[in-house]
Design an enzyme around this catalytic site. Sequence first.
Site, PDB file in Angstrom:
ATOM      1  N   GLY A  11      31.702  44.320  40.430  1.00 27.57           N
ATOM      2  CA  GLY A  11      32.136  45.648  40.866  1.00 27.57           C
ATOM      3  C   GLY A  11      33.596  45.672  41.288  1.00 27.57           C
ATOM      4  O   GLY A  11      33.970  46.346  42.245  1.00 27.57           O
ATOM      5  N   GLY A  27      48.877  45.642  19.798  1.00 30.95           N
ATOM      6  CA  GLY A  27      49.889  45.289  20.787  1.00 30.95           C
ATOM      7  C   GLY A  27      50.345  46.540  21.502  1.00 30.95           C
ATOM      8  O   GLY A  27      50.668  47.553  20.877  1.00 30.95           O
ATOM      9  N   LEU A  62      39.004  39.868  34.370  1.00 31.95           N
ATOM     10  CA  LEU A  62      39.460  38.490  34.562  1.00 31.95           C
ATOM     11  C   LEU A  62      38.526  37.484  33.902  1.00 31.95           C
ATOM     12  O   LEU A  62      38.942  36.372  33.564  1.00 31.95           O
ATOM     13  CB  LEU A  62      39.590  38.192  36.060  1.00 31.95           C
ATOM     14  CG  LEU A  62      40.667  39.029  36.783  1.00 31.95           C
ATOM     15  CD1 LEU A  62      40.592  38.838  38.287  1.00 31.95           C
ATOM     16  CD2 LEU A  62      42.062  38.691  36.264  1.00 31.95           C
ATOM     17  N   SER A  91      28.476  41.827  44.593  1.00 35.05           N
ATOM     18  CA  SER A  91      28.161  41.157  45.842  1.00 35.05           C
ATOM     19  C   SER A  91      29.283  41.393  46.851  1.00 35.05           C
ATOM     20  O   SER A  91      30.418  40.934  46.641  1.00 35.05           O
ATOM     21  CB  SER A  91      28.000  39.655  45.565  1.00 35.05           C
ATOM     22  OG  SER A  91      28.185  38.935  46.734  1.00 35.05           O
ATOM     23  N   LYS A 112      54.934  55.797  38.414  1.00 34.49           N
ATOM     24  CA  LYS A 112      55.709  54.625  37.991  1.00 34.49           C
ATOM     25  C   LYS A 112      56.391  54.937  36.657  1.00 34.49           C
ATOM     26  O   LYS A 112      55.712  55.244  35.675  1.00 34.49           O
ATOM     27  CB  LYS A 112      54.744  53.440  37.842  1.00 34.49           C
ATOM     28  CG  LYS A 112      55.377  52.193  37.278  1.00 34.49           C
ATOM     29  CD  LYS A 112      54.380  51.054  37.190  1.00 34.49           C
ATOM     30  CE  LYS A 112      54.982  49.865  36.503  1.00 34.49           C
ATOM     31  NZ  LYS A 112      53.998  48.833  36.203  1.00 34.49           N
TER      32      LYS A 112
HETATM   33  C1  FAD Z   1      48.104  37.632  41.516  1.00 35.66           C
HETATM   34  C2  FAD Z   1      47.547  38.727  40.677  1.00 35.66           C
HETATM   35  C3  FAD Z   1      48.222  39.944  40.589  1.00 35.66           C
HETATM   36  C4  FAD Z   1      47.727  40.959  39.772  1.00 35.66           C
HETATM   37  N1  FAD Z   1      48.434  42.127  39.634  1.00 35.66           N
HETATM   38  C5  FAD Z   1      48.028  43.043  38.718  1.00 35.66           C
HETATM   39  C6  FAD Z   1      48.756  44.237  38.480  1.00 35.66           C
HETATM   40  O1  FAD Z   1      49.739  44.540  39.159  1.00 35.66           O
HETATM   41  N2  FAD Z   1      48.332  45.056  37.513  1.00 35.66           N
HETATM   42  C7  FAD Z   1      47.221  44.800  36.762  1.00 35.66           C
HETATM   43  O2  FAD Z   1      46.912  45.549  35.828  1.00 35.66           O
HETATM   44  N3  FAD Z   1      46.485  43.714  37.024  1.00 35.66           N
HETATM   45  C8  FAD Z   1      46.853  42.838  37.956  1.00 35.66           C
HETATM   46  N4  FAD Z   1      46.091  41.731  38.180  1.00 35.66           N
HETATM   47  C9  FAD Z   1      44.804  41.602  37.519  1.00 35.66           C
HETATM   48  C10 FAD Z   1      43.792  42.491  38.239  1.00 35.66           C
HETATM   49  O3  FAD Z   1      43.701  42.100  39.592  1.00 35.66           O
HETATM   50  C11 FAD Z   1      42.427  42.375  37.573  1.00 35.66           C
HETATM   51  O4  FAD Z   1      42.551  42.581  36.186  1.00 35.66           O
HETATM   52  C12 FAD Z   1      41.503  43.434  38.110  1.00 35.66           C
HETATM   53  O5  FAD Z   1      41.470  43.405  39.516  1.00 35.66           O
HETATM   54  C13 FAD Z   1      40.097  43.226  37.575  1.00 35.66           C
HETATM   55  O6  FAD Z   1      39.441  42.180  38.195  1.00 35.66           O
HETATM   56  P1  FAD Z   1      37.910  41.972  37.849  1.00 35.66           P
HETATM   57  O7  FAD Z   1      37.184  43.239  38.119  1.00 35.66           O
HETATM   58  O8  FAD Z   1      37.825  41.406  36.485  1.00 35.66           O
HETATM   59  O9  FAD Z   1      37.476  40.833  38.855  1.00 35.66           O
HETATM   60  P2  FAD Z   1      37.192  40.851  40.444  1.00 35.66           P
HETATM   61  O10 FAD Z   1      38.031  41.832  41.151  1.00 35.66           O
HETATM   62  O11 FAD Z   1      37.276  39.424  40.874  1.00 35.66           O
HETATM   63  O12 FAD Z   1      35.696  41.337  40.568  1.00 35.66           O
HETATM   64  C14 FAD Z   1      34.607  40.484  40.293  1.00 35.66           C
HETATM   65  C15 FAD Z   1      33.350  41.156  40.725  1.00 35.66           C
HETATM   66  O13 FAD Z   1      32.248  40.322  40.375  1.00 35.66           O
HETATM   67  C16 FAD Z   1      31.393  40.184  41.477  1.00 35.66           C
HETATM   68  N5  FAD Z   1      30.699  38.898  41.377  1.00 35.66           N
HETATM   69  C17 FAD Z   1      31.221  37.692  41.088  1.00 35.66           C
HETATM   70  N6  FAD Z   1      30.259  36.738  41.132  1.00 35.66           N
HETATM   71  C18 FAD Z   1      29.114  37.380  41.430  1.00 35.66           C
HETATM   72  C19 FAD Z   1      27.778  36.958  41.630  1.00 35.66           C
HETATM   73  N7  FAD Z   1      27.441  35.678  41.535  1.00 35.66           N
HETATM   74  N8  FAD Z   1      26.859  37.882  41.939  1.00 35.66           N
HETATM   75  C20 FAD Z   1      27.183  39.198  42.069  1.00 35.66           C
HETATM   76  N9  FAD Z   1      28.424  39.654  41.903  1.00 35.66           N
HETATM   77  C21 FAD Z   1      29.380  38.750  41.594  1.00 35.66           C
HETATM   78  C22 FAD Z   1      32.300  40.270  42.692  1.00 35.66           C
HETATM   79  O14 FAD Z   1      31.590  40.628  43.848  1.00 35.66           O
HETATM   80  C23 FAD Z   1      33.243  41.383  42.228  1.00 35.66           C
HETATM   81  O15 FAD Z   1      32.640  42.640  42.479  1.00 35.66           O
HETATM   82  C24 FAD Z   1      46.534  40.741  39.044  1.00 35.66           C
HETATM   83  C25 FAD Z   1      45.834  39.550  39.191  1.00 35.66           C
HETATM   84  C26 FAD Z   1      46.325  38.538  39.990  1.00 35.66           C
HETATM   85  C27 FAD Z   1      45.570  37.270  40.116  1.00 35.66           C
END
Ligand code: FAD
Length: 509
Positions: free
Chosen positions: A13, A435, A334, A40, A79
């Site tokens: 989430g 791209g 990610l 979670s 932006k």
């Molecule tokens: C340093 C940094 C800077 C960034 N800056 C930018 C930016 O400026 N612009 C941009 O576009 N992107 C940026 N990003 C990337 C961006 O943060 C991610 O693409 C975005 O937040 C998506 O993350 P996510 O949802 O894939 O993962 P997460 O935010 O990590 O979410 C993972 C989810 O999975 C759940 N989960 C994991 N394991 C379990 C489990 N076992 N059981 C139940 N639930 C679980 C967690 O609770 C969470 O809800 C950046 C990333 C980093 C590392």
Amino acid sequence: MTAGITRICILGGGTAGWMTAAALSRKFKNLGLDLTLIESDQIGTVGVGEATLPHIRFFNQALGIDEPAFMKATEATFKLGIEFCDWGKLGDRYIHPFGDYGLPIDGLDFHQFWLKLRQAEGADRLDAYSYPVLAAERGRFKVPDGNIDQIGSNFGYAYQFDAGLYAGFLRTYSEERGVKRQEGKVADAELDPNSGHIAAVRLEDGSRVEADLFVDCSGFRGLLIEQALETGYDDWSEWLPCNRAVAVPCEANGELVPYTRATARKAGWQWRIPLQHRTGNGHVYWSEFISDDEAAHQLTSTLEGPALAEPKKLFFKTGRRRKFWNRNVVCIGLSAGFLEPLESTSIHLIQEGITTLVELFPKDRIDPLDAEEYNERMGLNFERVRDFLLLHYVATQRDDSAMWRHFRELTVPDSLQEKIDAWLTRGYVLKYEFGVFLPPSWIAVMLGQNLTPAHHDPRVGRYSIEDIRDRLERIRQETARAVDVTPTQAAFLQRYGAASGTSLRAAQP
Ligand SMILES: Cc1cc2nc3c(=O)[nH]c(=O)nc-3n(C[C@H](O)[C@H](O)[C@H](O)COP(=O)(O)OP(=O)(O)OC[C@H]3O[C@@H](n4cnc5c(N)ncnc54)[C@H](O)[C@@H]3O)c2cc1C
């Protein structure tokens, strides 16, 4: 498995999970899909990701989201581009704007005329012909009026927002459209012994969630795509070796400028993202050349206001999952891969993943051909972004630290070298299939980092210097006039109904 693909389980989430849930609940509202999102609170989200690309507007529009309401709810600012400081040389600065330079002349690219004038007698900087650059520099903003042939309207814009608030906003949106949220920690996955597909995920409390299709949005851990299916990861550290970051929000006491800043450091780079209620900051670095403590110190000692939280450390390996769609799992966010956030591309890649999934959404069964097409397209999207990011590191004259010397010696992928060569010979930007970045973006970075073409397009040869000088001067004046009548971003946010209530301070005009 049930007949057809009707039960969808989204694991995670964060931004990726809720963007996926919102899009599927809207796009397939008539298909009667059973959509469950598991997350979670105990694990939480990555907690960064605030700067975006203009395409996100089309994502929000496709969901029918009201822009001012969204901006208010997410403390968003507008932006117009990204300011890069100290990348080509120490002391350099340029803005990569979301929009064209000038206007085409007789169907030929504007920058070619500028190159000819520059080569003949010198010319004003190309930025003088860019509305988004000049408006950004003066802290001004208005939404374009849709007339893309008009200076002052031929630009795009994106947002800088609080990612946690955006996920919350989309959660409300998705739940209103029938998405079921299940709180809990997934312990493992059950594989179907015949197909090798994931049949269900088991939660730590003993419950199970079955589905026909799983979307893995579990973040860096890639719980389903990697831990369960062992898909594999292509490590791109040889090109993008920065592997850590430290992030901290601070009080916004600076001006409310409509752009993100990326300042090159000796072993990485630092971001500054101005939101309405605070400023996001972070330092991305290569751990080989700087310690965690020093990286954190470099960041915290340059904040514009008091820190609002403890610095958060993040560890990553740049690269991409070998398959983005494997069996009945599609990974988005990610879990699909990570390229550093220098050009705000991660949320865009999430959006690409979602739109491609919607296009290829399986109806009756998982078809390996759909998966192949999905993997091909997403692979190209990742590669294009990688090349563009790498350009910032290799187009440098810096040699003041081990990291910059490393990049000056690096052999780049052929796809990028061809692009640089075509630019250097005659200012031509080779077009890629797929791209996200179009020619003006490449021009901004290549010129901004002092890659100057030796010649211009021979087709501008038939225009006299006097003619070019006159045409350019008219466009320069028109651009300056358009910026003069643009309000400050703070004034526009108020007027547009997008101000969150935080006191907004305008940039100095
Ligand atoms: C340093 C940094 C800077 C960034 N800056 C930018 C930016 O400026 N612009 C941009 O576009 N992107 C940026 N990003 C990337 C961006 O943060 C991610 O693409 C975005 O937040 C998506 O993350 P996510 O949802 O894939 O993962 P997460 O935010 O990590 O979410 C993972 C989810 O999975 C759940 N989960 C994991 N394991 C379990 C489990 N076992 N059981 C139940 N639930 C679980 C967690 O609770 C969470 O809800 C950046 C990333 C980093 C590392």
